[in-house]
Design an enzyme around this catalytic site. Structure first.
Site, short mmCIF file in Angstrom:
data_model
loop_
_atom_site.label_atom_id
_atom_site.label_comp_id
_atom_site.label_asym_id
_atom_site.label_seq_id
_atom_site.Cartn_x
_atom_site.Cartn_y
_atom_site.Cartn_z
N SER A 118 -9.24 1.65 2.77
CA SER A 118 -8.49 2.39 1.77
C SER A 118 -7.38 1.56 1.14
O SER A 118 -6.63 2.03 0.31
CB SER A 118 -7.87 3.63 2.43
OG SER A 118 -7.01 3.23 3.49
N LYS A 167 0.85 -1.18 0.00
CA LYS A 167 0.00 0.00 0.00
C LYS A 167 0.90 1.23 0.00
O LYS A 167 1.97 1.24 0.62
CB LYS A 167 -0.90 -0.01 1.23
CG LYS A 167 -1.92 1.10 1.32
CD LYS A 167 -2.78 0.93 2.57
CE LYS A 167 -3.85 2.00 2.70
NZ LYS A 167 -4.71 1.81 3.90
N SER A 204 -9.46 -0.85 7.09
CA SER A 204 -8.84 -0.86 5.77
C SER A 204 -7.94 -2.04 5.44
O SER A 204 -7.40 -2.10 4.34
CB SER A 204 -8.07 0.44 5.55
OG SER A 204 -8.96 1.53 5.54
#
Length: 573
Positions: free
Chosen positions: A224, A148, A248
């Site tokens: 996210s 990420k 997330s």
């Protein structure tokens, strides 16, 4: 230190003997990269069926085929960097609406991968040389990692989905990235994320636009960490790394048919992770199997001198969580069914029906269900633990850690220039509303024990578990299927933020089935602090009993196996 090693078998000796006898041998088949596990990749490496360079090239070709990242320098003009905050911070009610537009990607694009590591093949060659020299593999030898875009990497930009940080390269790796590399992993690529990790529902950045769900490109992967989830679901890497402030890791994992664990606060380091709320942030893996999740988590968990909260992990984190993985691991377990997170007004009846089948499967595997399991004053306890605002403070400290490389010095400067998406204007106003340091807020916006609201929730949950003799709590990760892209109004049913982020407890999501149209659904288990071993044990036993994980149909095998991909990918040596 390498926690375990895979020795190279005597296949080379056998090959020499066969050649000496005049035998013709067929070259061993390279592995398929679709759903490839850590153990499967290591077996192929050890048996000489693929080299680390060949494996890495294979994943790079999959990325180039299914989700090619944007070409550097070909994007639209970026906003100018900011180096000075405004003289007086904007008041919350006068914060300008973001002036950035969402970058547009084709409707048939996954849009998960935003950048590939140009040093990945060099790293692979070095690992091949190491294997040849030492005859063994490290714990994560040659395992390709999708990160990420809020994990610091000294060899790639870290932007947190924000145009305000476009192109920013941190001075060093995040602790978790360091641990992965030390164990032999290869940082293959960065994945798209929601701008500043604001949204649990959609993964939209001001740098790269919106990521789609690998099972249905008209659907969201949640947020996210949706970029990581979509990439791992599509087998663009083996290891996925996300972060979880409220949802997330677990939310995107459930929407993508993956396993995702949010660890106990303090079990893993936050060092080098760009913060949303440092008192709730956790980093961790999103994987296709529970076993792979346990392998990676074993590498990540434990104390880090750079993060004082991890001192709580001393003596409470096993060296290897694989020892808890048993197919009969549910036998004798007592699991509480938290109906308050199941039978809600907006829950989709078809999702609830899948959850009910999961309960039956758990009982068949040997678990005893406490149904219903109740927590006294549950609504009052959870209503009192809303996310307090400290992003402005935490981001400021992170930007300071970048030193001269920081393109902006404060959230104030970002807000004053409108360098954020208009859809996040409310989140920016919320972030700007807190002027005081977290400890000076009332109540204090700090850790579990320092915040009376969070402490009361933890005590209430654990006390109820103790009284009912429950080892873990059960509920659907989402009570509704993934939404369609652009739908911000239909029910979502997000259960992940209700308990764990506030109480600091660990929780894991594991695939529990699919909708009639094939969209993945997730089962979540929550345990007492530092009881990750039980979560792995129960999730593994359930996974083995049900085998719900299946790959997305549009991201299948390529016609060329990894050993034959060299000619299809440029060599940048």
């Amino acid at each position: 230190m390498w926690r375990d090693k895979v020795t190279v078998p005597a296949i080379l000796v056998a090959a020499v003997l066969a050649a000496g006898c005049g035998r013709q041998s067929t070259p061993p088949a390279a592995p398929s990269l679709v759903e490839l596990t850590i153990d499967g990749a290591h077996a192929a490496l050890s048996q000489g069926r693929v080299s680390c360079e060949g494996l890495t090239r294979g994943y790079l070709v999959r990325i180039q085929t299914f989700d090619p990242p944007p070409v550097p320098g070909a994007d639209a003009e970026q906003p100018p960097p900011l180096t000075q905050a405004p003289a007086a911070p904007e008041a919350a009610d006068n914060a300008p609406i973001g002036r950035l537009e969402v970058p547009v990607s084709p409707a048939d694009a996954l849009n998960a991968i935003i950048a590939v590591n140009p040093k990945a093949l060099d790293r692979a060659r070095a690992l091949d040389a190491e294997q040849a020299r030492l005859g063994r593999l490290r714990t994560l030898h040659c395992m390709p990692v999708i990160l990420k875009d809020n994990f610091d990497t000294a060899d790639m930009p870290t932007e947190a989905g924000s145009a305000a940080l476009a192109g920013t390269v941190p001075p060093d790796d995040a602790f978790m990235v360091h641990q992965l590399r030390t164990a032999g992993a290869i940082v293959l690529a960065k994945a798209n994320m929601g701008e500043w990790a604001f949204s649990p529902y959609r993964t939209i950045s001001s740098t790269h636009g919106e990521t789609r769900n690998a099972y249905d490109l008209s659907r969201v992967p949640a947020g996210s960490s949706g970029g990581t989830a979509s990439a791992i679901a599509a087998s663009l890497g083996i290891i996925g790394m996300g972060t979880d402030t409220g949802n997330s890791i677990r939310g995107p994992a459930a929407h993508s048919g993956l396993v995702g664990i949010r660890s106990t606060l303090g079990a893993t380091s936050r060092d080098g992770i760009l913060p949303l709320l440092a008192n709730r942030d956790v980093g961790g893996p999103l994987m296709r199997t529970v076993r792979d999740t346990a392998i990676v988590f074993s590498v990540l968990a434990g104390p880090d001198p750079a993060d004082p909260i991890t001192q709580a992990a001393r003596g409470r984190v096993p060296d290897d969580y694989r020892v808890f993985l048993r197919s009969d691991g549910l036998r004798g377990a007592r699991l509480g069914v938290l109906r308050a997170l199941v039978d809600t007004d907006t829950a989709d009846p078809k999702v609830v029906a899948v959850f009910e089948r999961a309960l039956t499967d758990l009982e068949r595997a040997g678990a005893t269900l406490v149904d219903p399991f109740t927590i006294p004053r549950f609504t009052a306890l959870t209503d009192a633990t809303g996310f307090c605002s400290r992003f402005r403070y935490d981001l400021g400290r992170y930007l300071l850690s970048l030193g001269p490389a920081a393109p902006v010095r404060s959230l104030d400067a970002i807000v004053a220039a409108g360098l954020f998406l208009p859809r996040h204007a409310g989140a920016m106003q919320w972030a700007m509303s807190a002027d005081a340091a977290p400890a000076e807020q009332e109540p204090p916006c700090v850790d579990v024990q320092g915040d009376p609201r969070r402490r009361a929730l933890l005590q209430g949950v654990v006390s109820a578990m103790d009284q009912a003799g429950v080892d873990a709590i059960l509920y659907p990760t989402w009570t509704n299927p993934p939404q369609r892209i652009g739908d911000d109004d239909s029910p979502r049913g997000n259960n992940s933020p209700v308990i764990a982020p506030h109480s600091g407890q660990p929780a894991i999501t594991v695939p529990m089935g699919h909708t009639a149209s094939g969209l993945p659904l997730g089962l979540q288990l929550l345990a007492r602090p530092f009881d990750e071993a039980k979560l792995f044990q129960y999730a593994y036993a359930y996974e083995q009993a049900t085998r719900h994980r299946r790959p997305p149909p549009d991201f299948g095998p390529l016609p060329h196996p990894p050993s034959q991909t060299a000619a299809r990918l440029p060599d940048h040596r």
